[in-house]
Design an enzyme around this catalytic site. Structure first.
Site, short mmCIF file in Angstrom:
data_model
loop_
_atom_site.label_atom_id
_atom_site.label_comp_id
_atom_site.label_asym_id
_atom_site.label_seq_id
_atom_site.Cartn_x
_atom_site.Cartn_y
_atom_site.Cartn_z
N SER A 254 0.86 -1.19 0.00
CA SER A 254 0.00 0.00 0.00
C SER A 254 0.89 1.23 0.00
O SER A 254 2.01 1.20 0.53
CB SER A 254 -0.90 0.02 1.24
OG SER A 254 -1.51 1.29 1.41
N TYR B 238 -2.08 -1.20 10.48
CA TYR B 238 -2.12 -1.59 9.07
C TYR B 238 -0.90 -1.04 8.33
O TYR B 238 -0.23 -1.77 7.58
CB TYR B 238 -3.39 -1.06 8.43
CG TYR B 238 -3.47 -1.29 6.93
CD1 TYR B 238 -3.71 -2.56 6.42
CD2 TYR B 238 -3.30 -0.23 6.03
CE1 TYR B 238 -3.78 -2.79 5.06
CE2 TYR B 238 -3.37 -0.45 4.67
CZ TYR B 238 -3.60 -1.72 4.18
OH TYR B 238 -3.67 -1.93 2.82
#
Length: 247
Positions: free
Chosen positions: A138, A151
């Site tokens: 990401s 995360y």
């Protein structure tokens, strides 16, 4: 003979598009927790693709290696390429983070990937045929955001794993990661339906919001021989968001 790709997280929005794209020239082993969704994906694949379904929960580390090894043996299969698209993501403020949440996030996003690679590079298990791996990371891996500490840390760890394995397993296996920005999928459609959110995103992304196909094309390239001299790299695919400091 077509090489075979193991794709985790095949039923997610990005995973589905990756599966469809890769089916044009690879056979696929599709993994996910939802057997029904895996079955619904098969008719969308290219006709020349032989696909296999492997229901598997990557958050259950004790069974990851056992389940995959048994599946490969039962189907007399070898895996040539791995795409780790499975991911666990929740926005949780630091004050609400607990051990269970951290473990599930890191287990699914990082630890399972490490175990899958370990098994697939083993000559006894896979005839040493693995030659290319792509992790779906990401763009938060190199940045930061509120309520994303766990995360974001897991994606940073995934990219760290990618770089170290790229060195350790060279020249036999190439490792790279794709870092998506905001991508419009079935899962994120409700977010982008918010006019305020969409307006803000359009201002932040010089090339506008991306689609799962954009990520699939990047993965397809990194797996191919066209990327034969690329390893240990983060490929950011985010429409310019990460270099835009004007908004």
């Amino acid at each position: 003979m077509r090489p075979t790709v193991l794709l985790t997280g095949a039923t997610a929005g990005i995973g589905e598009d990756i599966a469809v794209k890769l089916s044009e020239k690879y056979n696929l082993v599709l993994t996910g927790r939802n057997t029904e969704k895996l079955s619904e994906l098969q008719p969308k694949l290219s006709e020349g693709c032989t696909s296999y379904l492997l229901p598997m929960d990557l958050s259950n580390l004790e069974n990851v290696e056992k389940t995959l090894l048994q599946f490969l043996q039962e189907n007399s299969l070898n895996i040539h390429k791995l795409v780790h698209c499975a991911g666990f993501m929740k926005m949780i403020p630091l004050k609400l983070v607990n051990n269970d949440f951290m473990m599930e996030c890191f287990t699914t996003n990082v630890f399972s990937a490490n175990l899958l690679v370990k098994l697939l590079v083993n000559k006894k298990n896979n005839n040493s045929l693995l030659d290319s791996v792509v992790f779906i990371s990401s763009n938060i891996s190199n940045r930061g955001a509120k309520a994303m500490s766990t995360y974001g840390a897991s994606k940073s760890a995934l990219d760290g794993l990618m770089r170290n394995l790229a060195v350790e397993l060279a020249p036999k296996v190439r490792f790279n990661s794709v870092l998506p920005g905001a991508v419009l999928t079935k899962m994120t459609q409700n977010i982008f339906d918010n006019e305020e959110v969409m307006s803000r995103m359009q201002a932040q992304y010089p090339l506008g919001i991306g689609y799962a196909k954009d990520i699939a094309d990047a993965v397809n390239f990194l797996l191919s021989e066209d990327a034969r001299w690329i390893t240990g790299q983060q490929m950011t695919v985010d429409g310019g968001r990460s270099i835009n400091i004007s908004s």
